[in-house]
Write a protein that holds these residues in place. Structure first.
Motif, short mmCIF file in Angstrom:
data_model
loop_
_atom_site.label_atom_id
_atom_site.label_comp_id
_atom_site.label_asym_id
_atom_site.label_seq_id
_atom_site.Cartn_x
_atom_site.Cartn_y
_atom_site.Cartn_z
N ALA A 67 0.83 -1.20 0.00
CA ALA A 67 0.00 0.00 0.00
C ALA A 67 0.86 1.25 0.00
CB ALA A 67 -0.93 -0.02 1.21
N LEU A 68 1.93 1.24 0.78
CA LEU A 68 2.83 2.39 0.82
C LEU A 68 3.53 2.58 -0.52
CD1 LEU A 68 4.38 1.78 4.37
CD2 LEU A 68 2.82 3.63 3.72
N PRO A 82 -1.22 10.02 3.74
CA PRO A 82 -0.58 8.81 4.25
C PRO A 82 -1.52 7.60 4.20
CG PRO A 82 -1.36 10.14 6.07
CD PRO A 82 -1.64 10.94 4.82
N VAL A 83 -0.96 6.44 4.36
CA VAL A 83 -1.74 5.20 4.46
C VAL A 83 -2.07 4.97 5.93
CG1 VAL A 83 -1.72 2.70 4.13
CG2 VAL A 83 -0.68 4.20 2.41
N HIS A 84 -3.33 4.80 6.23
CA HIS A 84 -3.75 4.51 7.60
C HIS A 84 -3.47 3.04 7.92
CE1 HIS A 84 -6.22 8.25 8.43
NE2 HIS A 84 -5.86 8.39 7.16
N ALA A 85 -3.17 2.76 9.17
CA ALA A 85 -2.90 1.38 9.60
C ALA A 85 -3.51 1.17 10.98
CB ALA A 85 -1.41 1.09 9.62
N LEU A 86 -4.33 0.13 11.11
CA LEU A 86 -4.99 -0.19 12.37
C LEU A 86 -4.31 -1.38 13.03
CD1 LEU A 86 -7.37 -0.08 14.43
CD2 LEU A 86 -8.63 -1.61 12.86
N PHE A 87 -3.79 -1.17 14.23
CA PHE A 87 -3.19 -2.25 15.01
C PHE A 87 -3.94 -2.36 16.33
CE2 PHE A 87 0.09 -3.43 18.31
CZ PHE A 87 0.11 -4.78 18.01
N ILE A 88 -4.61 -3.49 16.54
CA ILE A 88 -5.31 -3.74 17.79
C ILE A 88 -4.37 -4.53 18.68
CG2 ILE A 88 -7.35 -4.72 18.89
CD1 ILE A 88 -8.85 -4.34 16.31
N ASP A 89 -3.83 -3.86 19.68
CA ASP A 89 -2.84 -4.44 20.58
C ASP A 89 -3.57 -5.31 21.60
OD1 ASP A 89 -0.84 -4.97 22.45
OD2 ASP A 89 0.08 -3.01 22.20
N LEU A 90 -3.30 -6.61 21.56
CA LEU A 90 -3.98 -7.56 22.43
C LEU A 90 -3.18 -7.89 23.69
CD1 LEU A 90 -5.38 -9.93 19.65
CD2 LEU A 90 -6.45 -7.94 20.72
N GLY A 104 6.53 4.38 13.01
CA GLY A 104 7.41 5.53 13.07
C GLY A 104 7.63 6.18 11.72
N ARG A 105 7.05 5.62 10.68
CA ARG A 105 7.20 6.15 9.33
C ARG A 105 6.29 7.35 9.13
NH1 ARG A 105 8.44 1.67 4.94
NH2 ARG A 105 7.64 3.38 3.67
N GLU A 106 6.77 8.34 8.37
CA GLU A 106 5.98 9.54 8.12
C GLU A 106 4.83 9.28 7.16
OE1 GLU A 106 8.52 12.64 6.80
OE2 GLU A 106 9.54 12.87 8.75
N ASP A 107 4.94 8.24 6.34
CA ASP A 107 3.87 7.97 5.37
C ASP A 107 2.81 7.02 5.93
OD1 ASP A 107 5.65 5.88 5.45
OD2 ASP A 107 5.87 5.66 3.28
N VAL A 108 2.86 6.74 7.23
CA VAL A 108 1.85 5.90 7.89
C VAL A 108 1.08 6.74 8.89
CG1 VAL A 108 1.47 3.92 9.41
CG2 VAL A 108 3.16 3.77 7.58
N ARG A 109 -0.24 6.66 8.85
CA ARG A 109 -1.09 7.28 9.86
C ARG A 109 -1.56 6.15 10.78
NH1 ARG A 109 -4.17 8.13 13.99
NH2 ARG A 109 -5.61 9.91 13.92
N ALA A 154 0.46 7.35 18.91
CA ALA A 154 -0.70 6.76 18.24
C ALA A 154 -1.56 5.91 19.15
CB ALA A 154 -0.23 5.91 17.06
N VAL A 155 -1.09 5.65 20.39
CA VAL A 155 -1.82 4.76 21.30
C VAL A 155 -3.15 5.40 21.72
CG1 VAL A 155 -1.84 3.75 23.62
CG2 VAL A 155 0.18 3.51 22.16
N ILE A 156 -4.23 4.62 21.61
CA ILE A 156 -5.55 5.04 22.07
C ILE A 156 -5.98 4.11 23.18
CG2 ILE A 156 -7.97 5.35 21.43
CD1 ILE A 156 -7.02 5.88 18.57
N SER A 157 -5.98 4.62 24.41
CA SER A 157 -6.38 3.84 25.58
C SER A 157 -7.58 4.44 26.29
CB SER A 157 -5.20 3.72 26.55
OG SER A 157 -4.76 5.00 26.97
N ASP A 158 -8.04 5.58 25.83
CA ASP A 158 -9.20 6.26 26.42
C ASP A 158 -10.48 5.58 25.95
OD1 ASP A 158 -11.19 7.92 27.33
OD2 ASP A 158 -10.55 9.68 26.17
#
Length: 417
Positions: free
Chosen positions: A56-57, A67-75, A91-96, A137-141
């Motif tokens: 995709a990149l 940028p290309v969005h990327a969803l990581f669900i940390d288990l 950490g890449r600038e072309d990844v959201r 990028a961490v969403i814990s709320d």
């Protein structure tokens, strides 16, 4: 290379074309960028999703988009090597990046006392496999997403996130699933033209895209651009382009893990528990936290590959019981009350279904013909006992949990405590 088409029955057929899988994947991703304003990759840190993100990149650079969005669900129960790779890609600038660290409900196939566990469960911070990651990028709320519900199922969160993201901007979701990995994954990329999921049709066209899936009730559209890749194709692409990858696969290879079992996922699920013992071989310091995190993990790691759990074929009746029916009743009585009632209800569904199909309970064999049992063409008390031992109703009995049962099991640890 076989490319599928949707036939008159709404099923997918294959035919051959002259392009290779890499050229075909790039073409598919270009189509996604052409028709959608945003592209998001479902990223697990594993080999398939990593290759999908790299592709995709690559296409985004070619088309001048991003940028290309990327969803990581940390288990939470993740290998350190996986998290290192996630940090590298995020950490890449072309990844959201979207790094989700919310209390998500997950299956624990190693324990009846705690049949589900909750990643990042509030109040149990000292038990977490690892500390909450520190990354922008961490969403814990728990209030961040309007659709989120405490202890939401993983399978509920993903489609809800997709619909939320696609609500205001047309979004294509790229999923790194290969059809040769398993039957379930083949079926995931083989949509019918009826039912809950259908193939997507591009505007101005009348031909559905067979490597796509959409929910007719929503806006989200998923694409499977590497569905026809083989295991070797992944690593050839990574090697020839010098792309970053999860170094855990190097450790797995040195440990002798078969290619078919090289997967990145939460450690306590029905399939995943077969690899629990890998933690102490690959990351010994992570192993202590993993085995202490949920009830039964050490038991699962020690015995999940053994014959008596049914993974290597065959299941013998313990000598202390005279029949599989008696053994099934014993297993039920040994369960916590709330869990026992859930299993009773699902077994009743199993009994009623076979009665409606000409096989009343009075005609059940205690142990049927193994070939028929394995093909789920004959009921028996051995099948019931096997489902109780494996804690796997869907595969052993072909009847999974109802939603109310899933909710009951999800909170059974709190009720038992």
């Amino acid at each position: 290379m076989g490319l599928p088409t949707v036939n008159e029955r709404g099923m997918v057929d294959k035919h051959h074309c002259d392009s290779n899988v890499l050229e075909a994947a790039r073409k598919r991703i270009r189509l996604a960028f052409k028709h959608f304003d945003r592209v998001c990759v479902a990223f697990s840190g594993g080999k398939d999703s990593s290759v999908t993100l790299h592709l995709a990149l690559e296409v985004a650079r070619e088309l001048g988009k991003g940028p290309v969005h990327a969803l990581f669900i940390d288990l939470e129960g993740q290998y350190r090597s996986t998290i290192d790779h996630v940090r590298e890609m995020f950490g890449r600038e072309d990844v959201r990046p979207w790094w989700i660290c919310l209390p998500i409900n997950l299956r624990n196939a190693s324990s009846l006392q705690e049949p589900y566990w909750c990643a990042w469960e509030p109040g149990r911070e000292t038990d977490w496999v690892r500390p909450m990651p520190e990354h922008p990028a961490v969403i814990s709320d728990q209030g961040f997403f309007p659709f989120y519900r405490y202890r939401m199922e993983f399978e509920e969160f993903v489609p809800a996130f997709n619909e939320w993201m696609a609500a205001d901007v047309s979004t294509a979701f790229l999923v790194g699933i290969r059809s040769d990995e398993s039957l379930s994954r083949y079926l995931a990329v083989k949509p019918r033209q009826s039912g809950k999921k259908r193939a997507w049709t591009a505007p101005g066209s009348q031909i559905p895209i067979p490597w796509s899936s959409r929910d007719p009730r929503g806006r989200a559209v998923s694409f499977f651009p590497i569905y026809d890749w083989k295991f070797a194709d992944l690593w050839r692409y990574v090697a020839e382009h010098g792309h970053a990858y999860n170094r855990l696969y190097d450790h797995m290879y040195r440990a002798g893990v078969p290619f078919s079992q090289m997967r990145i996922c939460q450690p306590y699920g029905d399939d995943q528990r077969k690899g629990l013992d890998l933690f102490h071989r690959l990351e010994p310091d992570t192993w202590f936290r993993v085995v202490s995190r949920v009830a039964g993990a050490n038991y699962g790691a020690r015995y999940s590959r053994q014959r008596f759990l049914g993974y290597r074929g065959g299941l013998g009746l313990p000598a202390t019981f005279s029949s599989w029916q008696q053994y099934s009743q014993f297993l039920l009585q040994s369960m916590p009350e709330q869990v026992r009632e859930v299993y009773r209800r699902r077994i009743d569904v199993f009994i009623r279904w076979w009665e409606q199909h000409g096989y009343p309970l009075a005609q059940w064999p205690d142990a049927g013909i193994p070939e028929l049992e394995n093909r789920k063409q004959q009921p028996s008390w051995r099948r019931v006992a096997t489902s109780l031992l494996k804690q796997d109703m869907a595969r052993s009995l072909s009847f999974g949990y109802a939603r109310r049962d899933t909710r009951a099991l999800a909170f059974s640890r709190d009720c038992v405590a």
